[in-house]
Scaffold this motif. Structure first.
Motif, PDB file in Angstrom:
ATOM      1  N   CYS A   1     -33.571   1.735 -20.138  1.00 39.12           N
ATOM      2  CA  CYS A   1     -33.404   1.373 -18.732  1.00 39.12           C
ATOM      3  C   CYS A   1     -33.582   2.597 -17.834  1.00 39.12           C
ATOM      4  O   CYS A   1     -34.328   2.550 -16.855  1.00 39.12           O
ATOM      5  N   ALA A   2     -32.912   3.676 -18.169  1.00 37.01           N
ATOM      6  CA  ALA A   2     -33.026   4.889 -17.355  1.00 37.01           C
ATOM      7  C   ALA A   2     -34.462   5.383 -17.312  1.00 37.01           C
ATOM      8  O   ALA A   2     -34.976   5.765 -16.248  1.00 37.01           O
ATOM      9  N   GLU A   3     -35.132   5.360 -18.456  1.00 38.61           N
ATOM     10  CA  GLU A   3     -36.513   5.851 -18.513  1.00 38.61           C
ATOM     11  C   GLU A   3     -37.458   4.938 -17.740  1.00 38.61           C
ATOM     12  O   GLU A   3     -38.367   5.415 -17.050  1.00 38.61           O
ATOM     13  N   SER A   4     -37.254   3.627 -17.816  1.00 38.79           N
ATOM     14  CA  SER A   4     -38.140   2.723 -17.088  1.00 38.79           C
ATOM     15  C   SER A   4     -37.948   2.856 -15.581  1.00 38.79           C
ATOM     16  O   SER A   4     -38.920   2.787 -14.818  1.00 38.79           O
ATOM     17  N   VAL A   5     -36.720   3.079 -15.140  1.00 45.45           N
ATOM     18  CA  VAL A   5     -36.479   3.293 -13.709  1.00 45.45           C
ATOM     19  C   VAL A   5     -37.133   4.595 -13.246  1.00 45.45           C
ATOM     20  O   VAL A   5     -37.803   4.637 -12.206  1.00 45.45           O
ATOM     21  N   ARG A   6     -36.947   5.647 -14.028  1.00 45.64           N
ATOM     22  CA  ARG A   6     -37.579   6.923 -13.668  1.00 45.64           C
ATOM     23  C   ARG A   6     -39.103   6.778 -13.605  1.00 45.64           C
ATOM     24  O   ARG A   6     -39.747   7.219 -12.648  1.00 45.64           O
ATOM     25  N   THR A   7     -39.670   6.179 -14.643  1.00 44.97           N
ATOM     26  CA  THR A   7     -41.123   6.007 -14.692  1.00 44.97           C
ATOM     27  C   THR A   7     -41.618   5.190 -13.509  1.00 44.97           C
ATOM     28  O   THR A   7     -42.627   5.536 -12.875  1.00 44.97           O
ATOM     29  N   ALA A   8     -40.922   4.093 -13.215  1.00 47.28           N
ATOM     30  CA  ALA A   8     -41.341   3.227 -12.110  1.00 47.28           C
ATOM     31  C   ALA A   8     -41.333   3.977 -10.778  1.00 47.28           C
ATOM     32  O   ALA A   8     -42.286   3.879  -9.984  1.00 47.28           O
ATOM     33  N   LEU A   9     -40.280   4.726 -10.521  1.00 47.36           N
ATOM     34  CA  LEU A   9     -40.189   5.442  -9.253  1.00 47.36           C
ATOM     35  C   LEU A   9     -41.289   6.498  -9.140  1.00 47.36           C
ATOM     36  O   LEU A   9     -41.920   6.633  -8.080  1.00 47.36           O
ATOM     37  N   GLU A  10     -41.539   7.214 -10.210  1.00 46.04           N
ATOM     38  CA  GLU A  10     -42.570   8.248 -10.153  1.00 46.04           C
ATOM     39  C   GLU A  10     -43.972   7.638 -10.102  1.00 46.04           C
ATOM     40  O   GLU A  10     -44.922   8.288  -9.672  1.00 46.04           O
ATOM     41  N   MET A  11     -44.076   6.361 -10.482  1.00 46.32           N
ATOM     42  CA  MET A  11     -45.340   5.631 -10.408  1.00 46.32           C
ATOM     43  C   MET A  11     -45.607   5.104  -9.003  1.00 46.32           C
ATOM     44  O   MET A  11     -46.744   4.787  -8.660  1.00 46.32           O
ATOM     45  N   GLY A  12     -44.538   4.975  -8.208  1.00 46.01           N
ATOM     46  CA  GLY A  12     -44.721   4.487  -6.845  1.00 46.01           C
ATOM     47  C   GLY A  12     -43.799   3.368  -6.412  1.00 46.01           C
ATOM     48  O   GLY A  12     -43.792   2.982  -5.241  1.00 46.01           O
ATOM     49  N   TYR A  13     -43.004   2.817  -7.331  1.00 48.16           N
ATOM     50  CA  TYR A  13     -42.015   1.806  -6.937  1.00 48.16           C
ATOM     51  C   TYR A  13     -40.993   2.444  -6.002  1.00 48.16           C
ATOM     52  O   TYR A  13     -40.609   3.602  -6.173  1.00 48.16           O
ATOM     53  N   ARG A  14     -40.519   1.650  -5.050  1.00 47.92           N
ATOM     54  CA  ARG A  14     -39.504   2.161  -4.126  1.00 47.92           C
ATOM     55  C   ARG A  14     -38.342   1.185  -3.914  1.00 47.92           C
ATOM     56  O   ARG A  14     -37.452   1.445  -3.114  1.00 47.92           O
ATOM     57  N   HIS A  15     -38.335   0.075  -4.604  1.00 43.86           N
ATOM     58  CA  HIS A  15     -37.269  -0.922  -4.494  1.00 43.86           C
ATOM     59  C   HIS A  15     -36.775  -1.207  -5.905  1.00 43.86           C
ATOM     60  O   HIS A  15     -37.537  -1.670  -6.757  1.00 43.86           O
ATOM     61  N   VAL A  16     -35.498  -0.912  -6.170  1.00 39.61           N
ATOM     62  CA  VAL A  16     -34.898  -1.119  -7.488  1.00 39.61           C
ATOM     63  C   VAL A  16     -33.724  -2.076  -7.336  1.00 39.61           C
ATOM     64  O   VAL A  16     -32.857  -1.893  -6.481  1.00 39.61           O
ATOM     65  N   ASP A  17     -33.689  -3.095  -8.203  1.00 36.18           N
ATOM     66  CA  ASP A  17     -32.664  -4.132  -8.125  1.00 36.18           C
ATOM     67  C   ASP A  17     -31.840  -4.155  -9.402  1.00 36.18           C
ATOM     68  O   ASP A  17     -32.393  -4.174 -10.508  1.00 36.18           O
ATOM     69  N   THR A  18     -30.518  -4.172  -9.250  1.00 35.42           N
ATOM     70  CA  THR A  18     -29.619  -4.275 -10.391  1.00 35.42           C
ATOM     71  C   THR A  18     -28.431  -5.149 -10.002  1.00 35.42           C
ATOM     72  O   THR A  18     -28.457  -5.824  -8.971  1.00 35.42           O
ATOM     73  N   ALA A  19     -27.385  -5.156 -10.825  1.00 34.62           N
ATOM     74  CA  ALA A  19     -26.183  -5.948 -10.542  1.00 34.62           C
ATOM     75  C   ALA A  19     -25.068  -5.480 -11.459  1.00 34.62           C
ATOM     76  O   ALA A  19     -25.322  -5.007 -12.576  1.00 34.62           O
ATOM     77  N   ARG A  20     -23.834  -5.640 -10.995  1.00 33.53           N
ATOM     78  CA  ARG A  20     -22.700  -5.328 -11.875  1.00 33.53           C
ATOM     79  C   ARG A  20     -22.774  -6.162 -13.147  1.00 33.53           C
ATOM     80  O   ARG A  20     -22.474  -5.688 -14.245  1.00 33.53           O
ATOM     81  N   PHE A  21     -23.170  -7.422 -13.024  1.00 33.25           N
ATOM     82  CA  PHE A  21     -23.201  -8.335 -14.158  1.00 33.25           C
ATOM     83  C   PHE A  21     -24.217  -7.912 -15.215  1.00 33.25           C
ATOM     84  O   PHE A  21     -24.082  -8.285 -16.380  1.00 33.25           O
TER      85      PHE A  21
END
Length: 269
Positions: free
Chosen positions: A22-42
């Motif tokens: 999860c951490a790696e996919s978020v990092r990769t996505a942001l450095e690729m150009g994503y700027r909106h990340v969605d998560t939840a406590r659940f």
């Protein structure tokens, strides 16, 4: 259009529950150009999402970070809302959320009490915007009547087998975002003949076609989940795909109807 623009394609993290992945996919996505990340406590992955954001070579202020408070986990009474967001902020390692959602209108959700607390989160600087998730038109109208701050988004399942036209129209009428989760229909939408035909016409993947269709109306964005770099890149490419009117009509004509996310007490029960 709402004052703040959300990118057409964001990153969903539901079921991305292996912390390292999860951490790696978020990092990769942001450095690729994503700027909106969605998560939840659940989702039980906020700590990993926060690690990915911290590790990315992207300033925190450039990332639109959304999370949700769940009525059956944190609870949605006034004090529970504050306890829940404090825990989310701690896990994510941030000072404030850009958007906090009511995850489901079930359990101890009470429009007056819950939405009063959510509005106060904005006033107290713990969240910049307020949203709801899995709400129907009746509940949306109730929420609009109770909220003392603008409604920023309603997050719902939307894909070619569940188009949600009435919710798209409501979002456009009241100037908030509809955020489409499961926009690929758990992968089933990729095999629809209409989607395959449009993909062949444009020389793109069926996933890009589904995402372009899901986000072609004004005020609609999508948050597909992906973990591998190839899928992340392919999904992001949908932001540059503009479907022709006949493409949209072909996919609109899909008559299969299927809902993949359901629960007891949901508004459509």
């Amino acid at each position: 259009m709402t004052a703040e623009e959300l990118p057409r394609i964001g990153l969903g993290t539901w079921q991305n529950d292996d912390p390292e992945q999860c951490a790696e996919s978020v990092r990769t996505a942001l450095e690729m150009g994503y700027r909106h990340v969605d998560t939840a406590r659940f989702y039980e992955n906020e700590a990993a999402v926060g690690e990915g954001i911290a590790a990315a070579d992207v300033p925190r202020e450039d990332v639109f970070l959304a999370s949700k408070l769940h009525p059956m986990a944190e609870g949605l009474a006034y004090d529970e809302v504050y306890d829940g967001i404090e825990e989310s902020l701690s896990l994510l390692g941030v000072d404030a959320l850009d958007l906090v959602y009511v995850h489901w209108p079930v359990g101890n959700y009470d429009a007056a009490e819950t939405l009063s607390a959510f509005a106060d989160l904005v006033d107290d600087g713990l969240a910049r915007h307020v949203g709801v998730s899995n709400f129907d038109v009746e509940l949306l109208d109730e929420a609009l009547g109770e909220l003392d701050v603008p409604l920023f988004a309603n997050q719902v399942e939307r894909h070619p087998m569940l188009p949600r036209e009435e919710l798209v129209a409501h979002a456009q009428e009241h100037d908030y975002y509809l955020v489409a989760y499961s926009p690929l229909g758990r992968g089933d939408a990729l095999e629809l003949p209409a989607v395959e035909t449009v993909a062949e016409k444009h020389g793109v993947s069926p996933a890009q076609v589904c995402l372009a269709w899901a986000t072609h109306p004004e005020n609609v964005v999508a948050i597909p989940k992906a973990t591998g770099a190839d899928h992340l890149e392919d999904n992001l490419g949908a932001a540059d795909l503009q479907l022709d009117p006949e493409d949209v009509e072909r996919i609109d004509a899909v008559d299969r109807r299927e809902r993949f996310v359901d629960r007891e007490g949901a508004p459509w029960k």
